[in-house]
Design an enzyme around this catalytic site. Structure first.
Site, PDB file in Angstrom:
ATOM      1  CG  HIS A  94      46.783 -29.214  35.505  1.00  0.00           C
ATOM      2  ND1 HIS A  94      45.882 -28.572  36.209  1.00  0.00           N
ATOM      3  CD2 HIS A  94      46.144 -30.146  34.854  1.00  0.00           C
ATOM      4  CE1 HIS A  94      44.665 -29.271  35.924  1.00  0.00           C
ATOM      5  NE2 HIS A  94      45.041 -30.339  35.054  1.00  0.00           N
ATOM      6  CG  HIS A  96      43.212 -33.072  38.649  1.00  0.00           C
ATOM      7  ND1 HIS A  96      42.677 -34.170  37.730  1.00  0.00           N
ATOM      8  CD2 HIS A  96      43.754 -32.141  37.679  1.00  0.00           C
ATOM      9  CE1 HIS A  96      42.754 -33.739  36.648  1.00  0.00           C
ATOM     10  NE2 HIS A  96      43.089 -32.756  36.449  1.00  0.00           N
ATOM     11  CG  ASP A 119      53.302 -14.214  53.776  1.00  0.00           C
ATOM     12  OD1 ASP A 119      53.444 -13.090  53.972  1.00  0.00           O
ATOM     13  OD2 ASP A 119      53.471 -15.139  54.715  1.00  0.00           O
ATOM     14  CG  HIS A 168      40.183 -29.206  34.920  1.00  0.00           C
ATOM     15  ND1 HIS A 168      40.605 -29.123  33.813  1.00  0.00           N
ATOM     16  CD2 HIS A 168      41.049 -30.227  35.620  1.00  0.00           C
ATOM     17  CE1 HIS A 168      41.374 -29.784  33.443  1.00  0.00           C
ATOM     18  NE2 HIS A 168      41.882 -30.560  34.400  1.00  0.00           N
ATOM     19  CE1 TYR A 226      59.674 -14.638  55.549  1.00  0.00           C
ATOM     20  CE2 TYR A 226      60.607 -15.062  53.321  1.00  0.00           C
ATOM     21  CZ  TYR A 226      59.865 -15.354  54.598  1.00  0.00           C
ATOM     22  OH  TYR A 226      59.983 -16.710  54.832  1.00  0.00           O
TER      23      TYR A 226
HETATM   24 ZN   LIG Z   1      43.738 -31.543  34.414  1.00  0.00          ZN
END
Ligand SMILES: [Zn+2]
Length: 229
Positions: A94, A96, A119, A168, A226
């Protein structure tokens, strides 16, 4: 306990920080050991410069801390909801990061404007619904996870290894913590290219399904060709 998993989660967190996608401590990576059903995740609010592999917190899929002195990342309930709902995941990241977060803040799915996107993501990268006042009043991080799962009701999370959480930012995933970090980088890159492409050509439409599938399937799936065998 789970020394190898803690090491790989630690290294993935450092890689995420080195990638430049994370300011201060605003990012986290976890990894799942399928056999034991245990997750290693970054401790909350620890600086990357001071972080050590043994500080990775081990939790079970219900969120009980099994090992570790520090509190796990505050986003742990989101990660756990994804592991419980998407059995193929081995790592989640995660951030930002700027462009992916900008699309999330615009509350727009990321359209497939070119083959770099195709891709790596089969079709658009979805944006979640905004959380309701009831969800906000409940377990916020768990509700965030549920909103992500809902956005994948008709999608395969391995074919679209990331999501934009409305207002977010992005979560990405993969078979390993390192793959989850790689997908954070790719998502940021294609989000930037999409923003620039759309600014050059307002109202730009997605590339054809045929071209999207051609690029996704030559890299993924049983007939992929590939790279090296
Ligand atoms: Zn966050």
């Amino acid at each position: 306990m789970l020394t190898d998993l803690k090491q790989s989660v630690f290294e993935a967190n450092l890689a995420l920080h080195k990638s430049g996608l994370v300011l201060l401590t605003w990012g986290n990576v976890s990894g799942l050991d399928r056999e034991s059903g245990l997750v290693a995740i970054k401790p909350s609010g620890v600086s990357y410069a001071e972080m050590r592999p043994e500080q990775m917190v081990i939790v079970d899929l219900q969120g009980t801390v099994v090992e570790g002195e520090l509190r796990p990342s505050s986003d742990t309930p989101t990660h756990l909801e994804l592991y419980r709902s998407f059995p193929s995941l081995g790592g989640i990241a995660h951030t930002h990061s700027t462009y992916a977060t900008a699309w999330a803040q615009a509350r727009r799915p990321l359209p497939c404007f070119g083959t770099t996107h195709a891709d790596n993501f089969r079709g658009e990268v979805p944006v979640t619904a905004e959380l309701t006042p009831e969800a906000l009043a409940g377990d916020y991080e768990l509700e965030t996870g549920k909103a992500i799962v809902q956005a994948f009701a008709e999608r395969d999370p391995l074919q679209v290894p990331g999501v934009l959480v409305a207002c977010h930012g992005p979560f990405t995933w993969g078979p390993t913590p390192a793959a989850a970090v790689e997908n954070s980088l790719v998502l940021e890159y294609v989000a930037q290219m999409a923003a620039v492409a759309e600014s050059l050509s307002p109202g730009l439409s997605c590339i054809s399904c045929g071209l999207q599938d051609k690029h996704f399937l030559r890299k993924h799936g049983k007939d992929a060709y590939y790279g090296q065998k």
